[in-house]
Design an enzyme around this catalytic site. Structure first.
Site, PDB file in Angstrom:
ATOM      1  N   LYS A 294      11.349  83.617  29.390  1.00 49.32           N
ATOM      2  CA  LYS A 294      10.245  84.316  28.726  1.00 49.32           C
ATOM      3  C   LYS A 294       9.082  84.403  29.707  1.00 49.32           C
ATOM      4  CE  LYS A 294      11.352  82.499  24.105  1.00 49.32           C
ATOM      5  NZ  LYS A 294      11.638  83.757  23.396  1.00 49.32           N
ATOM      6  N   ARG A 371      21.192  81.790  17.541  1.00 42.69           N
ATOM      7  CA  ARG A 371      22.464  82.148  16.890  1.00 42.69           C
ATOM      8  C   ARG A 371      23.633  81.352  17.462  1.00 42.69           C
ATOM      9  NH1 ARG A 371      21.612  88.217  18.749  1.00 42.69           N
ATOM     10  NH2 ARG A 371      19.508  87.447  18.303  1.00 42.69           N
TER      11      ARG A 371
END
Length: 523
Positions: A294, A371
């Site tokens: 990020k 996920r």
């Protein structure tokens, strides 16, 4: 870690009303304008204020938009005239949309503040409710306004017993139009709810140098200890053992961190017939994005990426402690804990990993890590002989959730129309609002097509219902026989509502789960 950073209980006090309540220096009365207008005279008198002063102050507030009005009033005491503060917080009575809650919990949270006039030692908060059954949901909304994490020089001095000012106590009372509520169980359940919200919010607010995987496990142990009389069992699978036992998603996401990943399972069984429910929480204690790093400030605030696990851990404690109106035979909590870090051993884009379900995944975005850990979590919950009736996974999963349903509503994806309706109703009842997104595996699975594995982990088209797709990825790892036997899977993406303005944890999910399972106080 300092004492203040370990606080978990809400600073709000929940006790039935007493005559001494009128001695509080500050009296705050909160409710919808129409409820405030029709409240019993005895409620107003109980705060030590005369009726004319109360009505005159209420008249200064716009009934439609609501607002706050404050005045000083004279309270007769044995020592003479004593001036106190009265604040009326009128929630708006403007038209309510069909997707909002009649409790207007968001307005309660935004209206309240822990601040009080200088020198105040005690504040009474009197909430005017439409129904006795609203008390716990109101308590949850109020607790969100009183965050407990603090790690400053001043807070440390207070802990050491310095000459710092004494803390203000806030005593909560509930009333309906007919008068004050005095039932001890109402206040008992409200306190447990508020404490759970405070716990979830405090875990999210704690910085990653204090809230790592090991400390999160300590939090789970603390819940088990507090539920000592309830016979809760705890299991921890951690580090290399995850790899050995096939938890490829959780192991690969967390293996680069010094503090290794863990699957933590808490189980409460009852000797009765009823529903078996498994709660599966994403607990990424910090998310750098992994090698898909990020950038441009996108990493700031990623301590909140454990919001799903924090909310479910606190909800588990509250549900078990309060009990439920409808019987459960088992409640299971699966926490998927990891730090998505970088280093020589970090998993890479182009790696292929194997989940507990047996499915393989070609990694094309290490920043789509939630996920991956939840894939193992839902497989763990459903690859059992005694399968759950309902599996709920909750996560700060996608930024796209905020585009789809905003910052007030979590997004839900489910294979069951019944579970969908149940979740929406629980959101409206608790104030933790949710809104359904499409469930259509036949449309969304193609987004994860891989030529070398069962799937990739990130969509090829971000414009194609990205949040539904992310949820579907998790649902694909639920054991097939679970679906064949009529099992209900509910995915909750609460990336937006997990935090409030200013970035503080909101404790979202506690009320939702309590209402979903009809915990006492929410039934």
């Amino acid at each position: 870690m300092s004492t203040t950073s370990q606080l978990g209980s809400s600073p709000l006090l929940f006790d039935p009303p007493t005559e001494s309540d009128s001695a509080a220096e500050v009296q705050r009365i909160v409710g919808r304008y129409d409820l405030l207008e029709g409240v019993s005279d005895s409620v107003v008198v109980s705060v030590g204020c005369d009726l004319n002063t109360y009505k005159a102050l209420l008249d200064t507030i716009d009934p439609k938009s609501g607002g706050t009005a404050t005045t000083l009033f004279s309270s007769a005491t044995s020592s003479g005239s004593d001036f106190k503060t009265l604040s009326i917080h009128a929630l708006p009575t403007s038209p309510l949309s069909r997707h909002n809650t009649r409790l207007r919990t968001a307005s309660i949270t935004s209206t309240l503040s822990p601040k009080a006039p200088k020198g105040t030692k005690k504040v009474n908060l009197t909430f005017i409710a439409e129904s006795v059954s609203d008390a716990s949901a109101i308590a949850a909304a109020a607790a969100k306004s009183f965050p407990v994490f603090k790690h400053t020089k001043k807070s440390s001095e207070e802990d050491k017993g310095s000459d710092a000012k004494p803390k203000v106590t806030h005593n909560v009372r509930f009333a309906t139009s007919s008068g004050l509520l005095e039932c001890k169980n109402i206040y008992k359940n409200a306190k447990k709810t508020a404490d759970a919200v405070a716990l979830a919010a405090r875990i999210v607010d704690t910085p990653p140098n204090m809230m790592n995987v090991s400390e999160f496990i300590n939090e789970a142990e603390g819940v088990v200890d507090r539920l000592g009389d309830h016979g809760v069992k705890m299991e921890v699978i951690r580090g290399e053992e995850l790899k050995e036992k096939g938890y490829g998603g959780l192991w690969n996401v967390g293996k680069a961190a010094d503090d290794k990943p863990a699957l933590v399972v808490l189980t409460k069984k009852w000797d009765q017939e009823g529903e078996k429910v498994s709660l599966v929480g994403k607990g990424i204690v910090y998310d750098t994005g992994g090698l898909s790093l990020k950038i441009s400030g996108g990493m700031v605030g990623m301590k909140s990426d454990c919001g799903g696990a924090a909310g479910l851990l606190a909800a588990f404690e509250a549900v078990v402690s309060c009990g439920t109106e409808e019987p459960l035979r088992e409640l299971q909590l699966v926490l998927c804990l990891a730090e998505n870090s970088i280093g020589p051993s970090a998993f890479r884009n182009d790696d292929i990993i194997t989940f507990l379900s047996g499915r393989t995944c070609e990694i094309n975005n290490t920043d789509a890590e939630g996920r991956l850990v939840l894939a193992d979590g839902v497989a763990h919950a459903t690859m059992t002989e005694d399968k759950p009736d309902l599996v709920v996974d909750m996560a700060t999963l996608t930024g796209a959730q905020m585009v789809a349903t905003g910052k007030r509503f979590a997004a839900i994806v489910t294979n069951s129309a019944e579970a969908e309706a149940r979740a929406v109703e629980a959101g409206i009842r608790s104030g933790d609002l949710v809104h359904p997104l499409p469930y259509a595996p036949e449309f969304f699975n193609e987004e994860f097509t891989s030529k070398v594995a069962d799937s990739k982990n990130s969509v090829k088209d971000r414009m194609n219902a990205q949040t539904s797709c992310a949820g579907q990825f998790i649902g694909n790892n639920v054991d097939k026989t679970f679906y064949d036997e009529g099992g209900q899977w509910l995915h909750v993406d609460m990336a937006g509502p997990s935090t409030m303005d200013g970035g503080r944890g909101s404790g979202f999910g506690v009320g939702l789960i309590m209402a979903l399972l009809k915990a006492k106080g929410f039934a």
